[in-house]
Design a protein around this motif. Structure first.
Motif, PDB file in Angstrom:
ATOM      1  N   THR A 183       4.069  -2.102   0.616  1.00  0.00           N
ATOM      2  CA  THR A 183       4.069  -1.076   1.132  1.00  0.00           C
ATOM      3  C   THR A 183       2.399  -0.821   0.174  1.00  0.00           C
ATOM      4  O   THR A 183       1.381   0.246  -0.250  1.00  0.00           O
ATOM      5  N   GLY A 184       1.906  -2.612   0.589  1.00  0.00           N
ATOM      6  CA  GLY A 184       0.188  -2.118  -0.308  1.00  0.00           C
ATOM      7  C   GLY A 184       0.222  -2.782  -2.157  1.00  0.00           C
ATOM      8  O   GLY A 184      -0.806  -2.213  -2.532  1.00  0.00           O
ATOM      9  N   PHE A 185       1.149  -3.060  -2.635  1.00  0.00           N
ATOM     10  CA  PHE A 185       1.266  -3.658  -4.135  1.00  0.00           C
ATOM     11  C   PHE A 185       1.273  -4.412  -4.250  1.00  0.00           C
ATOM     12  O   PHE A 185       2.224  -5.721  -3.180  1.00  0.00           O
ATOM     13  N   ASN A 186       0.512  -5.423  -5.244  1.00  0.00           N
ATOM     14  CA  ASN A 186       0.337  -7.333  -5.677  1.00  0.00           C
ATOM     15  C   ASN A 186       1.036  -6.674  -6.389  1.00  0.00           C
ATOM     16  O   ASN A 186       0.862  -6.491  -8.172  1.00  0.00           O
TER      17      ASN A 186
ATOM     18  N   LEU B 138       6.806   8.737  -2.041  1.00  0.00           N
ATOM     19  CA  LEU B 138       6.184   9.095  -3.105  1.00  0.00           C
ATOM     20  C   LEU B 138       5.277   7.703  -3.657  1.00  0.00           C
ATOM     21  O   LEU B 138       4.267   6.909  -4.488  1.00  0.00           O
ATOM     22  N   ILE B 139       6.230   6.037  -3.134  1.00  0.00           N
ATOM     23  CA  ILE B 139       5.790   5.479  -3.863  1.00  0.00           C
ATOM     24  C   ILE B 139       3.988   4.904  -2.778  1.00  0.00           C
ATOM     25  O   ILE B 139       3.164   4.409  -3.049  1.00  0.00           O
ATOM     26  N   PRO B 140       4.962   4.718  -1.557  1.00  0.00           N
ATOM     27  CA  PRO B 140       3.386   4.789  -0.366  1.00  0.00           C
ATOM     28  C   PRO B 140       2.535   5.584  -1.082  1.00  0.00           C
ATOM     29  O   PRO B 140       1.274   5.169  -0.613  1.00  0.00           O
TER      30      PRO B 140
ATOM     31  N   LEU C 124       2.060   6.341  -3.807  1.00  0.00           N
ATOM     32  CA  LEU C 124       0.774   6.272  -4.838  1.00  0.00           C
ATOM     33  C   LEU C 124       0.027   4.586  -4.892  1.00  0.00           C
ATOM     34  O   LEU C 124      -1.054   4.872  -4.941  1.00  0.00           O
ATOM     35  N   ALA C 125       0.583   3.512  -3.846  1.00  0.00           N
ATOM     36  CA  ALA C 125      -0.431   2.558  -3.017  1.00  0.00           C
ATOM     37  C   ALA C 125      -1.642   2.788  -2.676  1.00  0.00           C
ATOM     38  O   ALA C 125      -2.775   2.826  -2.994  1.00  0.00           O
TER      39      ALA C 125
ATOM     40  N   ASP D 291      -3.539   4.350  -6.088  1.00  0.00           N
ATOM     41  CA  ASP D 291      -3.290   3.875  -6.855  1.00  0.00           C
ATOM     42  C   ASP D 291      -3.986   2.741  -6.451  1.00  0.00           C
ATOM     43  O   ASP D 291      -4.388   1.954  -7.614  1.00  0.00           O
ATOM     44  N   GLY D 292      -3.929   1.891  -5.636  1.00  0.00           N
ATOM     45  CA  GLY D 292      -4.780   0.340  -4.765  1.00  0.00           C
ATOM     46  C   GLY D 292      -3.766  -0.556  -5.388  1.00  0.00           C
ATOM     47  O   GLY D 292      -2.442  -0.027  -5.810  1.00  0.00           O
ATOM     48  N   THR D 293      -3.952  -1.680  -5.065  1.00  0.00           N
ATOM     49  CA  THR D 293      -2.911  -2.908  -5.183  1.00  0.00           C
ATOM     50  C   THR D 293      -2.116  -2.740  -6.629  1.00  0.00           C
ATOM     51  O   THR D 293      -1.208  -3.335  -6.627  1.00  0.00           O
TER      52      THR D 293
ATOM     53  N   LYS E 135      -2.282  -0.915 -10.407  1.00  0.00           N
ATOM     54  CA  LYS E 135      -3.109   0.023 -11.482  1.00  0.00           C
ATOM     55  C   LYS E 135      -2.055  -0.047 -12.553  1.00  0.00           C
ATOM     56  O   LYS E 135      -0.962   0.306 -12.504  1.00  0.00           O
TER      57      LYS E 135
ATOM     58  N   ARG F  65       3.094  14.942  -5.369  1.00  0.00           N
ATOM     59  CA  ARG F  65       4.422  15.192  -5.133  1.00  0.00           C
ATOM     60  C   ARG F  65       4.969  15.984  -4.087  1.00  0.00           C
ATOM     61  O   ARG F  65       5.319  16.122  -3.010  1.00  0.00           O
TER      62      ARG F  65
ATOM     63  N   GLN G 127       0.186   7.032   4.311  1.00  0.00           N
ATOM     64  CA  GLN G 127      -0.274   5.590   4.094  1.00  0.00           C
ATOM     65  C   GLN G 127      -1.431   6.498   4.980  1.00  0.00           C
ATOM     66  O   GLN G 127      -2.556   5.740   5.136  1.00  0.00           O
TER      67      GLN G 127
END
Lengths: 395, 253
Positions: A226-229, B101-103, B105-106, B109-111, B113, B127, B166
């Protein structure tokens, strides 16, 4: 949404009220003396912090006692070298354990699951053994690190406070001795820090950061795609919870200025795991609750003896009294671990979500039974409120 | 036509198994490209080589002009290549809204934050976006339910929603209708054909010929790790090699 800010406020108000009035409502339970109350607050803080790692990310660390120990040793050194004001010791202890957590977390978080747990356990045991042997000049080995009358305390002497020749000085917080108010100042000091720590954990639970941590617990692989490190997220949670442990460790020192290596042993790490699971992993209040229950058992049940049991059961006919005392006596006194073990098994088997799950179940049962709760049951409704909030945050 | 994804000379072996041999494939911007082939032909392996799950033995994968081999999976996601999984990979303990929300936020916020003082309930914009996306997939009524308690069909729809929010440059769909009843399959086809999904560049791996021929602009046929034909649905239907390798075996489902 404005009402959520309100509910944040109301959780904090209820929580603060419960914590600050603890000396009153714990009186019937015989747990209202400062020494035990302080333990509730300090271990509650430890568990609340630990929950940020274990509850949110699901990473089970078996080494958090090491950070507690690091916090304690740092705080004692601050009392010895800098000042008897615990403010400095607490700050330094928290920072130092944060640094340790950063190093240990950086290495341990290369693995997940059981390997992570084993790595943290290994590090903590290493820290424990080092404190006992090689690092004796820093930790004073088996005797434990204590303060002495003739410690330099450069900062204190700089300001002109000299306690030389007056015996071993007492810890203070900007002049107020921690042992004042018959020791209750120490409790309120710890309680206020607990409330602040709880507030911080509440914020973390409700932040986007907290949501991402919960998502890591739920499906870490998916987080990557999903794009998180995920590594820095885990490391941040690890360091935060390590700093909570250090804070708890330095608070112990603030109240009783000595530090021993046994504080870092794996049993101490296991204890915080038990507290969290017993209360409810990943709930806001649960770990705090677990800490109180375990410390209560440790201090109250272990102090009961046969004659006290006879007193408890003396309303029964004498042969029944004898039988009851015979049955119950192995579970109290030195056998208090048996009670705790039985309780732990019952909770894990019937309430895998911890005691908070029990509260939820009672809650929904009452709602079904009586519809809305009466105003008379204000106790229950407060609990419900807290629970509902915890659920909102903890889910 | 500009290429958005270019796969050149990719080989991948697992022990003695040659899963991919000299695969060459170009995905054009804006098209829906289906990759078909019998079980074990290497379809999923090819996809995994694109999103960083597997590293090919040799060859190149270029996305939007950038090399993608050896790049971390989370960076590939941020480059704009997003995968929707074959078995729904969702966050079962979280609510549907949080799953979306998770994707989102990705994307924002980037990889990484560190924002432990924000309030997830106060993130109005994101939301609303998440709710709108759920609504697009008919899931708005379940926004507070746990994703793990959803039916398989709803989980797949949630997966699509998570991919769509996304706004990827290229969406990789791994058998989006596997295990679905006919009605659900047709619903999914409609979803992929309409709205924002329509214009999105997509690669679809699929068994179901009904799905493939209703969606694809172009089709590539993979057999024993090699692409034996690429072309329009009509060309593929009439290609003798394909008939022999795949369609001829009677799998018209």
């Amino acid at each position: 949404m404005k009402n959520l800010f309100k509910s944040n406020m109301s959780i904090m108000l209820v929580f603060s009220a419960i914590v600050l009035t603890a000396p009153i409502w714990l009186t019937p339970l015989g747990a209202n003396y400062p020494d035990l109350l302080q333990k509730f607050a300090i271990f509650g803080l430890f568990a609340v912090g630990y929950n940020i790692l274990f509850g949110l990310t699901g990473y089970l660390s078996f080494g958090h006692a090491a950070f507690l120990g690091v916090g304690s040793y740092t705080a004692v050194w601050s009392l010895k070298l800098l000042s008897m004001n615990v403010f400095l010791g607490i700050i330094l202890g928290t920072i130092m354990s944060g640094i340790f957590a950063l190093a240990i977390g950086y290495l341990s978080l290369r693995r997940s699951g059981i390997y992570f747990s084993i790595l943290t356990l290994a590090f903590a045991q290493m820290a424990y053994s080092l404190a006992y042997s090689v690092l004796t000049p820093i930790t004073n080995g088996e005797t434990g690190l204590q303060i002495a009358a003739n410690d330099p305390r450069y900062l204190d002497s700089l300001v002109g406070i000299s306690q030389q020749g007056q015996g071993i000085p007492s810890t203070n917080f900007f002049g107020v001795l921690l042992k004042s108010w018959d020791g209750y100042f120490g409790f309120y000091f710890a309680a206020v820090i607990l409330i602040l720590g709880f507030y911080l954990s509440l914020r973390v639970f409700r932040s986007p950061f907290g949501l991402k941590l919960r998502a890591i617990k739920s499906n870490q692989t998916r987080m990557t795609y999903t794009g998180f490190n995920t590594r820095p997220y885990l490391l941040s949670a690890f360091v935060i919870s390590g700093m909570y442990a250090g804070l708890a460790g330095s608070l112990m020192v603030a109240i009783d200025p000595l530090a021993g290596a046994e504080r870092m042993q794996w049993t101490a790490s296991g204890e915080v795991v038990l507290m969290t699971i017993l209360g409810g992993v990943g709930t806001l209040i649960g770990p705090m609750l677990g800490a109180v229950v375990i410390k209560y058992f440790e201090n109250i049940f272990s102090a009961l003896n046969n004659s006290e049991l006879h007193q408890v059961f003396n309303f029964l006919p004498s042969f029944l009294e004898e039988t009851m005392v015979f049955i119950v006596s192995p579970f109290v006194g030195s056998g208090w671990h048996l009670t705790l073990g039985a309780l732990f098994m019952l909770v894990v088997i019937f309430l895998p979500g911890g005691m908070m799950e029990g509260v939820t179940k009672i809650n929904s049962f009452l709602k079904r039974k009586f519809g809305k709760t009466d105003a008379e049951e204000s106790d229950v409704s407060i609990q419900q409120e807290v629970q509902a909030k915890a659920q909102q945050g903890g889910e | 036509m500009t290429n958005i994804l270019e796969i050149k000379g990719v080989n991948k072996t697992f022990g003695g198994l040659h899963a991919l041999r000299d695969v060459n494939l170009e995905i054009y911007e804006g098209e829906t490209h289906a990759i078909i082939g019998p079980n074990g032909a290497g379809k999923s392996t090819l996809l995994n080589c694109c999103i960083g799950k597997l590293i090919p033995d040799d060859g190149s994968v270029t996305f939007n002009g950038n090399n993608m081999i050896g790049v971390d999976a989370h960076d590939i996601n941020h480059a704009g290549m997003v995968r929707v999984f074959q078995t729904p990979e969702i966050f079962p303990e979280l609510s549907l809204l949080e799953n979306v929300l998770i994707p989102a936020l990705a994307k924002r916020d980037g990889t990484f934050k560190f924002n432990p003082f924000g309030d997830i309930f106060n993130e109005k914009e994101i939301r609303e976006e998440a709710m709108a996306t759920l609504a697009e997939f008919g899931l708005e009524g379940f926004s507070e339910d746990h994703a793990g308690s959803m039916s398989r069909g709803n989980k797949r729809r949630l997966e699509l929603a998570m991919g769509l929010i996304q706004k990827p440059k290229l969406l990789l769909l791994d058998e989006p209708t596997a295990g679905m009843a006919r009605l659900d399959t047709n619903n999914t086809i409609d979803l992929l054909k309409t709205g924002k999904m329509r214009e999105m560049t997509k690669v679809i791996i699929e068994h179901d010929m009904h799905v493939v021929f209703s969606l694809a602009d172009r089709i590539s046929v993979l057999a024993r790790g090699h692409i034996i034909a690429t072309g329009s649905p009509e060309e593929i239907k009439n290609d003798p090699k394909v008939k022999e390798a795949y369609l001829g075996e009677g799998d018209h489902e």
